[in-house]
Design a protein around this motif. Structure first.
Motif, PDB file in Angstrom:
ATOM      1  N   ALA A 267      86.305 -75.293  61.397  1.00  0.00           N
ATOM      2  CA  ALA A 267      85.624 -76.062  60.312  1.00  0.00           C
ATOM      3  C   ALA A 267      86.407 -76.392  59.252  1.00  0.00           C
ATOM      4  O   ALA A 267      86.039 -76.932  58.308  1.00  0.00           O
ATOM      5  CB  ALA A 267      84.570 -75.209  59.765  1.00  0.00           C
ATOM      6  N   ASP A 268      87.825 -76.763  59.489  1.00  0.00           N
ATOM      7  CA  ASP A 268      88.780 -77.087  58.388  1.00  0.00           C
ATOM      8  C   ASP A 268      88.527 -78.209  57.868  1.00  0.00           C
ATOM      9  O   ASP A 268      87.817 -79.413  58.760  1.00  0.00           O
ATOM     10  CB  ASP A 268      90.262 -77.029  59.050  1.00  0.00           C
ATOM     11  N   PRO A 269      88.411 -78.750  56.658  1.00  0.00           N
ATOM     12  CA  PRO A 269      87.939 -80.038  56.069  1.00  0.00           C
ATOM     13  C   PRO A 269      88.696 -80.981  56.510  1.00  0.00           C
ATOM     14  O   PRO A 269      88.212 -82.203  56.342  1.00  0.00           O
ATOM     15  CB  PRO A 269      87.889 -79.632  54.601  1.00  0.00           C
ATOM     16  N   PHE A 270      90.070 -81.085  56.631  1.00  0.00           N
ATOM     17  CA  PHE A 270      90.721 -82.049  57.035  1.00  0.00           C
ATOM     18  C   PHE A 270      91.421 -82.140  58.612  1.00  0.00           C
ATOM     19  O   PHE A 270      91.794 -83.147  59.035  1.00  0.00           O
ATOM     20  CB  PHE A 270      91.956 -82.143  55.964  1.00  0.00           C
ATOM     21  N   LYS A 271      91.595 -80.980  58.870  1.00  0.00           N
ATOM     22  CA  LYS A 271      92.294 -80.792  60.187  1.00  0.00           C
ATOM     23  C   LYS A 271      91.260 -80.048  61.309  1.00  0.00           C
ATOM     24  O   LYS A 271      91.808 -78.966  61.916  1.00  0.00           O
ATOM     25  CB  LYS A 271      93.579 -80.334  60.071  1.00  0.00           C
ATOM     26  N   PRO A 272      89.968 -80.402  61.559  1.00  0.00           N
ATOM     27  CA  PRO A 272      89.074 -79.454  62.378  1.00  0.00           C
ATOM     28  C   PRO A 272      89.689 -79.424  63.859  1.00  0.00           C
ATOM     29  O   PRO A 272      90.396 -80.437  64.066  1.00  0.00           O
ATOM     30  CB  PRO A 272      87.861 -79.918  62.075  1.00  0.00           C
ATOM     31  N   TYR A 273      89.183 -78.351  64.526  1.00  0.00           N
ATOM     32  CA  TYR A 273      89.495 -78.253  66.096  1.00  0.00           C
ATOM     33  C   TYR A 273      88.464 -79.433  66.692  1.00  0.00           C
ATOM     34  O   TYR A 273      87.538 -79.318  66.477  1.00  0.00           O
ATOM     35  CB  TYR A 273      89.359 -76.844  66.112  1.00  0.00           C
TER      36      TYR A 273
END
Length: 441
Positions: A267-273
């Motif tokens: 759930a990364d805000p800029f680099k999600p999976y």
């Protein structure tokens, strides 16, 4: 739906809500409501604060370059739209990036005078964060181009500096793509390459190209920045086609796809999976803008941009919309299209309506107009905050407000864009189109 043979005839009435003056009036009113909600953003010393749920500054997030640039962009647009007070607010944001009185000798807080470029953020104590990112610098190019179109003080100087820094530090001519992340001193380049910075580089490059020609009379520079945008678009279209029309997000330094990147930080805000549904929609729209921009310049665009836009849109909608029992777009999916993060981010339906509107403008096809109306109904139902204003920036999978990824209501960029794309042509870009009087009233 196929793009073949469906290009809309100039002057033809748009189908559905897009052809209704009453709907355009609603979009105009909502745009002004958003600008009113965000008016408390100015941070002490210049720049934009992160806004909380009721539009109050949240100092715990510090002052961030991308938020500052976005607010400079939207309030410069507000000034071009004739919204009283918007220009002065744009200047408050711009002051975080550039000293309008002292220029290159000034001390704008987010600008790194020692090494060049802009810090990604200042923390709550005013300490600059380490590193320099393409994402942030693309937004500085966008903001400064819009402010230049709006005639704001110091904007042309900022614009020229932003272009020079981006060209020197982030544009890789050999790759035809931007690099992503440097250390603070621009001495060490990270091996990561990303599609998010590239996507906003396209938007910034198209905007810069238009302003260079329309305001500064620099046709050569305009063509150079337009060519960069089209080069990125062609590459992303090809990578997406080879990946089942799910946009690959992450790459290494040789631009080899890294599909499992951030599998442990989904759930990364800029680099999600995985595949980011909103990016499929946003790239779909940008492909249409790029195609239209090339044609407006009397050039032949890279082959297949419109067909790629249609395919990306269809894949994102199939994978992301209403797939888990309740209306809404999931945030991300795996590479088979199965949902990974089911929360709903406000910027995704904003981009969905914008992409649907762009496809109506490009093709005139009714089904896109129907989807456009469906998603605005969804936004009005659960995404708009009818009590405190603006849009809930994150909903959980049950469409309840949440803040695990995006707390508060940081900025207005996507929501304001959703009110403008349906009222503007595909080219030129927003600030130039408004400046030229092309807004459909």
């Amino acid at each position: 739906m196929s793009a073949a043979g469906t290009t809309r005839t100039s002057g033809q009435r748009l189908p559905g809500w897009l052809g209704q003056p009453t709907h355009r009036a609603w979009l105009d009113e909502h745009c002004r409501d958003l600008l009113a909600f965000g008016q408390l953003f100015p941070a002490d010393g210049g720049g934009a604060a992160w806004l909380d749920e009721v539009g109050e500054p949240d100092p715990s997030h510090g002052v961030q370059t991308w938020i500052t640039a976005r607010m400079a962009h939207v309030y410069s647009l507000g000034h071009l739209l004739g919204v009283p007070g918007a220009g002065a607010l744009a200047d408050e944001a711009l002051a975080g990036l550039w000293d309008a009185e002292r220029g290159a000798d000034g001390d704008a807080p987010l600008r790194d005078r020692a090494n060049g470029g802009w810090f990604s953020k200042l923390d709550a104590s005013g300490t600059p964060a380490e590193g320099k990112a393409c994402y942030d610098h693309a937004f500085v190019v966008l903001a400064s181009s819009t402010a230049t179109a709006a005639g704001r003080a110091g904007a042309q100087e900022l614009f020229r500096e932003a272009l020079a820094v981006y060209e020197e530090r982030f544009w890789d001519e050999a790759a035809g793509m931007p690099v992503d992340t440097w250390d603070t001193s621009f001495s060490s380049l990270d091996d990561y390459r990303g599609i998010n910075g590239a996507m906003h580089s396209v938007e910034a490059s198209l905007a810069a190209s238009d302003v260079l020609a329309d305001v500064l009379g620099d046709d050569e520079g305009s063509a150079r920045w337009r060519r960069r945008a089209l080069t990125i678009l062609a590459k992303v279209a090809a990578w997406s086609r080879d990946n089942g029309w799910r946009v690959p997000e992450h790459f290494d330094s040789s631009w080899s796809v890294q599909l499992e990147y951030n599998a442990d930080k989904k759930a990364d805000p800029f680099k999600p999976y995985g595949a980011t549904i909103g990016h499929g929609l946003e790239w779909s729209r940008l492909l249409l803008h790029g195609d239209a921009t090339a044609r407006a310049a009397g050039e032949e665009p890279p082959a297949g941009l419109v067909d790629a836009a249609v395919a990306l849109f269809a894949r994102a909608v199939e994978d992301g919309w209403d797939v888990d029992g309740l209306p809404g777009f999931v945030y991300t999916t795996d590479w088979s299209g199965a949902p990974v993060v089911r929360d709903r981010m406000h910027w995704v339906p904003a981009e969905a309506t914008a992409a649907a509107a762009a496809l109506v403008l490009a093709t005139g096809e009714q089904p896109y107009a129907d989807q456009y109306a469906l998603w605005w109904d969804h936004i009005a139902d659960v995404v708009l905050d009818h009590e405190d204003g603006s849009w809930h920036h994150q909903l959980d999978e049950r469409n309840r407000p949440s803040g695990t990824v995006w707390p508060g209501k940081a900025d207005l960029y996507h929501a304001v864009g959703a009110t403008l794309v349906p009222r503007l042509p595909l080219a030129p870009s927003q600030a130039t189109a408004v400046r030229q009087g092309l807004l459909r009233g």
